[in-house]
Motif scaffolding. Structure first.
Motif, PDB file in Angstrom:
ATOM      1  N   HIS A  17       9.702  -7.088  -2.827  1.00 59.39           N
ATOM      2  CA  HIS A  17       9.942  -6.927  -1.384  1.00 59.39           C
ATOM      3  C   HIS A  17       9.721  -8.246  -0.643  1.00 59.39           C
ATOM      4  CE1 HIS A  17      10.743  -2.665  -1.317  1.00 59.39           C
ATOM      5  NE2 HIS A  17       9.654  -2.431  -2.043  1.00 59.39           N
ATOM      6  N   SER A  21      12.229 -10.176   1.706  1.00 58.60           N
ATOM      7  CA  SER A  21      11.903 -10.593   3.076  1.00 58.60           C
ATOM      8  C   SER A  21      12.220 -12.067   3.298  1.00 58.60           C
ATOM      9  CB  SER A  21      10.436 -10.289   3.410  1.00 58.60           C
ATOM     10  OG  SER A  21       9.566 -11.109   2.684  1.00 58.60           O
ATOM     11  N   ASN A  31      15.830  -6.941  11.573  1.00 64.27           N
ATOM     12  CA  ASN A  31      15.471  -5.565  11.208  1.00 64.27           C
ATOM     13  C   ASN A  31      15.186  -5.439   9.717  1.00 64.27           C
ATOM     14  OD1 ASN A  31      15.666  -4.580  13.829  1.00 64.27           O
ATOM     15  ND2 ASN A  31      17.845  -4.130  13.619  1.00 64.27           N
ATOM     16  N   SER A  32      16.031  -6.041   8.890  1.00 64.81           N
ATOM     17  CA  SER A  32      15.799  -6.000   7.440  1.00 64.81           C
ATOM     18  C   SER A  32      14.538  -6.780   7.075  1.00 64.81           C
ATOM     19  CB  SER A  32      16.996  -6.588   6.686  1.00 64.81           C
ATOM     20  OG  SER A  32      18.125  -5.772   6.872  1.00 64.81           O
ATOM     21  N   ASP A  35      11.548  -4.614   7.921  1.00 64.02           N
ATOM     22  CA  ASP A  35      11.460  -3.537   6.936  1.00 64.02           C
ATOM     23  C   ASP A  35      10.887  -4.045   5.612  1.00 64.02           C
ATOM     24  OD1 ASP A  35      12.059  -0.765   6.093  1.00 64.02           O
ATOM     25  OD2 ASP A  35      13.523  -1.753   4.766  1.00 64.02           O
ATOM     26  N   TRP A  38       7.218  -4.743   5.957  1.00 64.34           N
ATOM     27  CA  TRP A  38       6.483  -3.480   5.974  1.00 64.34           C
ATOM     28  C   TRP A  38       6.264  -2.987   4.545  1.00 64.34           C
ATOM     29  CZ3 TRP A  38       7.112   1.390   4.124  1.00 64.34           C
ATOM     30  CH2 TRP A  38       6.209   2.357   4.595  1.00 64.34           C
ATOM     31  N   HIS A  39       7.306  -3.079   3.716  1.00 60.46           N
ATOM     32  CA  HIS A  39       7.186  -2.644   2.318  1.00 60.46           C
ATOM     33  C   HIS A  39       6.174  -3.499   1.547  1.00 60.46           C
ATOM     34  CE1 HIS A  39      10.312   0.156   3.063  1.00 60.46           C
ATOM     35  NE2 HIS A  39      10.705   0.301   1.813  1.00 60.46           N
TER      36      HIS A  39
END
Length: 136
Positions: A17, A21, A31-32, A35, A38-39
């Motif tokens: 992840h 990122s 946005n990606s 996300d 966050w992961h």
């Protein structure tokens, strides 16, 4: 599945992840990026939980120094720092040095939280600007 295997799996997932990122940051896809970050944070929290269960009596985090606050914060450099810490944590897992892996993961999570705080701050500022324009 043994706890150590679960920790290793969580670290590998966090690294995947994190790589995602970094690529979304380069592509300026906010946005990606949020996300993926966050992961990363979620996987690190899970790994830290597993470490805390496994090493209940061996942890003393008081001596774990996190870099002093930098005057200039840079997201890309922070992600590289996290990547290095997670790679070190993985190596410690392979050599069965769980406490060292725990420490690296703990510090990496601290840095990821800083990135998340920065994202939240930027989002709040953007909402304030939008709200200010709507009032005019």
């Amino acid at each position: 599945m043994a706890v150590n295997d679960k920790i290793s799996k969580a670290l590998k997932s966090a690294i995947n992840h994190l790589e995602n990122s970094i690529s979304t940051l380069k592509n300026k896809d906010e946005n990606s990026f949020a996300d993926a970050v966050w992961h990363v944070a979620a996987e690190l929290e899970y790994a830290l939980f597993l470490f805390s269960v496994t090493l209940q009596n061996e942890k003393d985090k008081s001596g774990w120094r996190i870099n002093p606050k930098r005057k200039k914060y840079e997201v890309g450099q922070t992600l590289v720092t996290v990547q290095n810490l997670l790679n070190e944590a993985e190596k410690h897992m392979e050599s069965k040095k769980l406490l060292d892996a725990y420490k690296k993961t703990y510090i990496a999570r601290h840095h990821i939280l800083k990135v998340q705080e920065d994202l939240a701050k930027k989002k709040r500022e953007a909402l304030k600007k939008k709200a200010g324009k709507a009032k005019k």
